[in-house]
Motif scaffolding. Structure first.
Motif, PDB file in Angstrom:
ATOM      1  N   VAL A  22       0.925  -0.986   0.113  1.00  0.00           N
ATOM      2  CA  VAL A  22       0.140   0.186   0.000  1.00  0.00           C
ATOM      3  C   VAL A  22       0.706   1.161  -0.111  1.00  0.00           C
ATOM      4  O   VAL A  22       2.093   1.441   0.415  1.00  0.00           O
ATOM      5  CB  VAL A  22      -1.062   0.205   1.476  1.00  0.00           C
ATOM      6  CG1 VAL A  22      -1.713  -0.662   1.160  1.00  0.00           C
ATOM      7  CG2 VAL A  22      -0.405   0.355   2.410  1.00  0.00           C
ATOM      8  N   ARG A  40       2.221  -5.161   3.498  1.00  0.00           N
ATOM      9  CA  ARG A  40       0.653  -6.438   4.362  1.00  0.00           C
ATOM     10  C   ARG A  40       1.753  -7.551   4.590  1.00  0.00           C
ATOM     11  O   ARG A  40       1.866  -8.450   3.090  1.00  0.00           O
ATOM     12  CB  ARG A  40      -0.161  -5.481   3.854  1.00  0.00           C
ATOM     13  CG  ARG A  40      -0.372  -4.405   3.702  1.00  0.00           C
ATOM     14  CD  ARG A  40      -2.205  -3.632   4.390  1.00  0.00           C
ATOM     15  NE  ARG A  40      -3.015  -4.532   2.921  1.00  0.00           N
ATOM     16  CZ  ARG A  40      -4.086  -4.077   2.595  1.00  0.00           C
ATOM     17  NH1 ARG A  40      -4.755  -3.919   3.876  1.00  0.00           N
ATOM     18  NH2 ARG A  40      -4.579  -5.063   1.882  1.00  0.00           N
ATOM     19  N   ARG A  51       0.790  -4.360   8.746  1.00  0.00           N
ATOM     20  CA  ARG A  51       2.504  -3.191   7.947  1.00  0.00           C
ATOM     21  C   ARG A  51       3.183  -3.273   8.603  1.00  0.00           C
ATOM     22  O   ARG A  51       3.913  -3.236   9.205  1.00  0.00           O
ATOM     23  CB  ARG A  51       0.911  -2.324   8.172  1.00  0.00           C
ATOM     24  CG  ARG A  51      -0.032  -1.738   6.665  1.00  0.00           C
ATOM     25  CD  ARG A  51      -0.740  -0.226   7.358  1.00  0.00           C
ATOM     26  NE  ARG A  51      -1.723  -0.213   6.122  1.00  0.00           N
ATOM     27  CZ  ARG A  51      -2.570   0.636   5.595  1.00  0.00           C
ATOM     28  NH1 ARG A  51      -1.469   1.209   5.414  1.00  0.00           N
ATOM     29  NH2 ARG A  51      -3.335   0.301   4.912  1.00  0.00           N
TER      30      ARG A  51
END
Length: 106
Positions: A22, A40, A51
């Motif tokens: 992400v 992740r 994360r």
């Protein structure tokens, strides 16, 4: 949130496997904004997502750790040249209230 290179789930102790990445915004000195890819990881036992944060980031903070630690140590204030309007006084006061929690992360 887990530190980099941790391979066990903090909830159940299961093995973590790569899931996806992400984007995360990071605000640095001199009002520079960067985007970092954060991995992740998913636990193979309980299925929870975590994360993986590098050392230069705090969980739930947009500013790099060097700026946050500078504020906590009193090196960066609203009068510090180069930091007059960045970060704002309200953000700095919130960090001071969360000092113990932030220092535990390090």
């Amino acid at each position: 949130m887990i530190a980099e290179n941790i391979s066990t789930c903090p909830k159940c102790g299961g093995r973590l496997r790569y899931f996806d990445t992400v984007k995360r915004i990071v605000r640095t000195k001199a009002r520079v904004t960067e985007w970092h890819d954060i991995r992740r990881l998913r636990c193979t036992i309980c299925g929870s997502l975590h994360r993986e944060l590098p050392e230069e980031l705090f969980p739930y903070k947009q500013y790099e750790a060097e700026v946050v630690v500078g504020v906590l140590e009193g090196l960066i204030t609203c009068e510090t040249l180069g930091f007059e309007d960045y970060p704002c006084e309200m953000t700095m006061s919130r960090w001071m209230a969360q000092e113990q929690q932030l220092l535990l992360w390090r």
